[in-house]
Design an enzyme around this catalytic site. Sequence first.
Site, short mmCIF file in Angstrom:
data_model
loop_
_atom_site.label_atom_id
_atom_site.label_comp_id
_atom_site.label_asym_id
_atom_site.label_seq_id
_atom_site.Cartn_x
_atom_site.Cartn_y
_atom_site.Cartn_z
N ARG A 1 4.89 -0.04 -5.61
CA ARG A 1 5.20 -0.37 -4.67
C ARG A 1 4.19 -1.91 -5.25
O ARG A 1 4.43 -2.52 -4.38
CB ARG A 1 4.50 0.10 -3.88
CG ARG A 1 5.91 1.38 -3.56
CD ARG A 1 5.24 2.62 -2.10
NE ARG A 1 5.00 1.63 -1.10
CZ ARG A 1 5.36 1.71 -0.02
NH1 ARG A 1 6.18 2.56 -0.13
NH2 ARG A 1 5.09 1.54 0.80
N HIS B 1 17.18 -37.19 -7.01
CA HIS B 1 16.61 -37.78 -5.74
C HIS B 1 15.10 -37.23 -5.95
O HIS B 1 14.90 -36.93 -4.67
CB HIS B 1 17.25 -36.64 -4.22
CG HIS B 1 18.65 -37.80 -4.17
ND1 HIS B 1 19.32 -39.67 -3.91
CD2 HIS B 1 19.69 -36.67 -4.51
CE1 HIS B 1 20.11 -38.86 -3.90
NE2 HIS B 1 20.93 -37.62 -4.09
N CYS C 1 0.64 -1.59 -0.07
CA CYS C 1 0.12 -0.28 0.02
C CYS C 1 0.92 1.11 -0.10
O CYS C 1 2.02 0.97 0.42
CB CYS C 1 -1.03 0.19 1.25
SG CYS C 1 -1.79 -1.77 1.44
N LYS D 1 6.48 -4.16 -4.14
CA LYS D 1 7.92 -4.06 -4.44
C LYS D 1 8.86 -3.54 -2.75
O LYS D 1 9.95 -4.30 -2.64
CB LYS D 1 8.08 -2.26 -4.67
CG LYS D 1 9.76 -2.00 -4.91
CD LYS D 1 10.02 -2.32 -5.84
CE LYS D 1 11.81 -2.39 -6.29
NZ LYS D 1 12.89 -3.20 -6.76
N ASN E 1 -1.84 2.78 5.67
CA ASN E 1 -0.91 1.24 5.35
C ASN E 1 -0.87 0.15 6.71
O ASN E 1 -0.59 1.06 7.90
CB ASN E 1 0.19 1.29 5.14
CG ASN E 1 0.41 2.48 3.46
OD1 ASN E 1 -0.61 2.27 2.63
ND2 ASN E 1 1.45 2.51 3.26
N GLY E 2 -0.65 -1.02 6.28
CA GLY E 2 -0.42 -1.77 7.99
C GLY E 2 -1.38 -2.67 7.92
O GLY E 2 -1.77 -2.52 7.12
N LYS F 1 13.72 -14.35 -10.70
CA LYS F 1 13.66 -13.99 -11.34
C LYS F 1 12.79 -13.72 -12.98
O LYS F 1 12.24 -12.98 -13.37
CB LYS F 1 14.85 -13.18 -12.73
CG LYS F 1 15.12 -11.74 -12.31
CD LYS F 1 15.69 -10.62 -11.58
CE LYS F 1 14.83 -10.90 -10.12
NZ LYS F 1 14.61 -10.67 -8.51
N GLU G 1 18.20 -16.73 -7.35
CA GLU G 1 18.02 -15.89 -8.47
C GLU G 1 17.30 -15.61 -9.39
O GLU G 1 16.35 -14.84 -10.54
CB GLU G 1 19.27 -15.05 -8.30
CG GLU G 1 19.15 -13.80 -8.46
CD GLU G 1 17.94 -12.76 -7.90
OE1 GLU G 1 16.90 -13.63 -6.78
OE2 GLU G 1 17.23 -11.85 -7.99
N TRP H 1 -3.10 -2.86 -1.48
CA TRP H 1 -2.58 -4.47 -1.70
C TRP H 1 -3.51 -4.77 -0.75
O TRP H 1 -3.16 -4.99 0.40
CB TRP H 1 -0.47 -4.36 -1.60
CG TRP H 1 -0.48 -5.23 -1.91
CD1 TRP H 1 -0.08 -5.57 -3.84
CD2 TRP H 1 0.21 -6.50 -1.53
NE1 TRP H 1 0.31 -6.94 -3.43
CE2 TRP H 1 0.35 -7.76 -2.40
CE3 TRP H 1 -0.07 -7.23 -0.42
CZ2 TRP H 1 1.09 -9.11 -2.00
CZ3 TRP H 1 0.04 -8.30 0.47
CH2 TRP H 1 1.03 -9.37 -0.99
N GLU I 1 8.99 -14.70 -11.72
CA GLU I 1 7.97 -13.38 -11.13
C GLU I 1 7.15 -12.24 -12.07
O GLU I 1 6.87 -12.14 -11.79
CB GLU I 1 9.09 -12.80 -9.70
CG GLU I 1 9.99 -11.99 -10.36
CD GLU I 1 10.64 -11.34 -8.94
OE1 GLU I 1 10.54 -11.00 -7.69
OE2 GLU I 1 11.92 -11.30 -9.35
C1 F6R Z 1 12.43 -10.01 -6.08
C2 F6R Z 1 12.51 -9.22 -5.08
C3 F6R Z 1 11.98 -9.08 -3.59
C4 F6R Z 1 12.51 -8.66 -2.35
C5 F6R Z 1 12.29 -8.98 -1.33
C6 F6R Z 1 13.26 -8.00 -0.70
O1 F6R Z 1 13.00 -9.54 -7.38
O2 F6R Z 1 12.84 -7.49 -5.75
O3 F6R Z 1 12.18 -10.78 -3.70
O4 F6R Z 1 14.10 -9.10 -3.08
O5 F6R Z 1 10.79 -8.71 -1.08
O6 F6R Z 1 12.78 -6.92 0.02
P1 F6R Z 1 14.04 -5.21 -0.24
O7 F6R Z 1 15.60 -5.77 -0.51
O8 F6R Z 1 13.11 -4.52 -0.48
O9 F6R Z 1 14.34 -6.11 1.35
#
Ligand code: F6R
Length: 602
Positions: A28, A498, A2, A597, A98-99, A479, A475, A74, A482
């Site tokens: 976000r 396994h 949010c 985000k 927010n929260g 990537k 990673e 969100w 997602e």
């Molecule tokens: C994936 C991604 C997330 C963040 C995770 C942690 O591309 O961006 O997995 O890495 O939400 O976020 P931060 O680094 O802001 O704590």
Amino acid sequence: MCGIVGYVGKKISIQDSLIKNLKTLEYRGYDSAGVAYVCDNKVEIIKKSGKISNLEEAIDDNLTSNMGIAHTRWATHGDATDINSHPHKVGCVTIVHNGIIENYLELKDLLIKKGYNFLSSTDTEVACAYLDYLKKDIDNNLEVIKEFQKGIKGSYALGIIFDDELDTLYATKCDSPLIIGLSKHENLIASDVSAIVNFTKKYVIVNNLEIIKLTKDKVEFYNSDLEIINKKIEEVNWSIEAHDKCGYEHYMLKEIHEEAEVLRNTLNDYIDVNAFLKNMPDFSKYKKIHIVACGSAMHAGLVGKYIIESDSEIEVNVEVASEYRYKKVFYDKDTLVILISQSGETADTIASLRKAKEDGIDTLGIVNVVSSTIAREVDTVLYIKAGVEVAVATTKAYLLQVAMLMLINLKLKYDKKLINKDELSSSLDMFKKAPNYLQELLNNEDTYFKLASILYQDEDIFFIGRGIDYAICMEGSLKLKEISYIHSEAYQAGELKHGTISLISNNTKVIAVMTDKDVYLKTISNIKEVKARGAYVILITIDSIKEELEFADEVIVVKDINKYLTPMLAIIPLQLISYKVAYLRNCDIDKPKNLAKSVTVE
Ligand code: F6R
């Protein structure tokens, strides 16, 4: 997650005072948006599920107001519907929130008994009704908020309008980020600084339980005893252009292309002219490290683990923050807890940090956003200089997190007298050349884009690697999944047989990462195992492995400069392939569905 914005100032169009700012928070992640504004001595509300553009369409361009609050939601409690969207108004109170209010069911029961009806399924409407209920017995709005804080359990950042003070905006917070933007005859509230830079670069960070009263010409900060307090004014150190795509079709691509430059900027902060480390703490006392983070930041931690354990001979546990915060943890005064977070606001990472601090353990943060909660609360902060990262999927911040762990490893090695000054300097000299090598890969994007055309119609893609290559695979796989919504898994190459190898059949796509010279022969055997079952293999390797590679269908070779740089180089093709796959699948690359985000709730 949010986003909150609020404006009090001149009578200007809602589009300019609120919607424009709200749009800077789109990155976000959200699923509905709304606005409340003061017009003819009344609070009016417009809210819509879906994109901010839906809300924009519902607002007349000529609509003006001198005060309002707006929100991107969100969904947590209740679906992403118009009715569940914020702002909520109950009685004489309107809020954006927010929260998560944890005791909202208990409060809802109490309020229903007092005659309140609820239209939405949100915790926010309950919080709003609770403020209205308190307001019935208390005249002063600061006192109302103070009482509210006493009755609420959970996290919140709130923008509040009371019907009896339609020229004054109130705000408060507990465990959710909130800042106040200061300008001439205009003041603002926001959940992050990107939402104020249209107006001002000056801002103040709000701490838990502080209450802020904003009018057009004055901002007053109060502590929880309602005493006026002085606050430090900060200055945003980047410009609005950071929120521009600068000719790229997507922020993600722009941010990948910034990787060489942001690495150079970060290295300048930590390597001095004599090729020695600066601005780094002394690590000699630590015998154990815990790295705690979420998502990609945790994957960066995994890369760090493999390097630090093998190089600095110290045990490193990498833990997902949402688990760490609730589990029994074995640490002591010789342990360093490293929290990694781009945003510095990830709720689970913050909770893990607080747990370690309460137990008296030293903490260090690797953080991008300056003055964020984690940056402020850790004992030592090492900033990476990624600048603003708008795309939900992290790329440049991940790369810098890995770079920072490599520097920490070198400092550890030096502090533990495993290398001398000359050896350290020669490694750092190499490091300084890393941005050039990254740039070479970035210039080569068409090569990786071609591979995307082989992958984009698949629904399952596997990543395999051993040791540090497995961390890179984690990673790469995240990537891809997602942003393209292709199911993908990363496996330790030796573990495949396994169980998971039963999923490999004719033309199953497997991306193998093979840069670790100690185990590459083993990885080759594992690749041959999947090939024997019909897999189509794309191999990422380094130029110093001289083996015949004809067993792979496609091969990407990156330069072997040294083991510290390889993980940073190897991730570039994977980021670019993921981007292009998502592009070919027509996905919303910068704002993948269901993702946010900055994950500010647990
Ligand atoms: C994936 C991604 C997330 C963040 C995770 C942690 O591309 O961006 O997995 O890495 O939400 O976020 P931060 O680094 O802001 O704590």
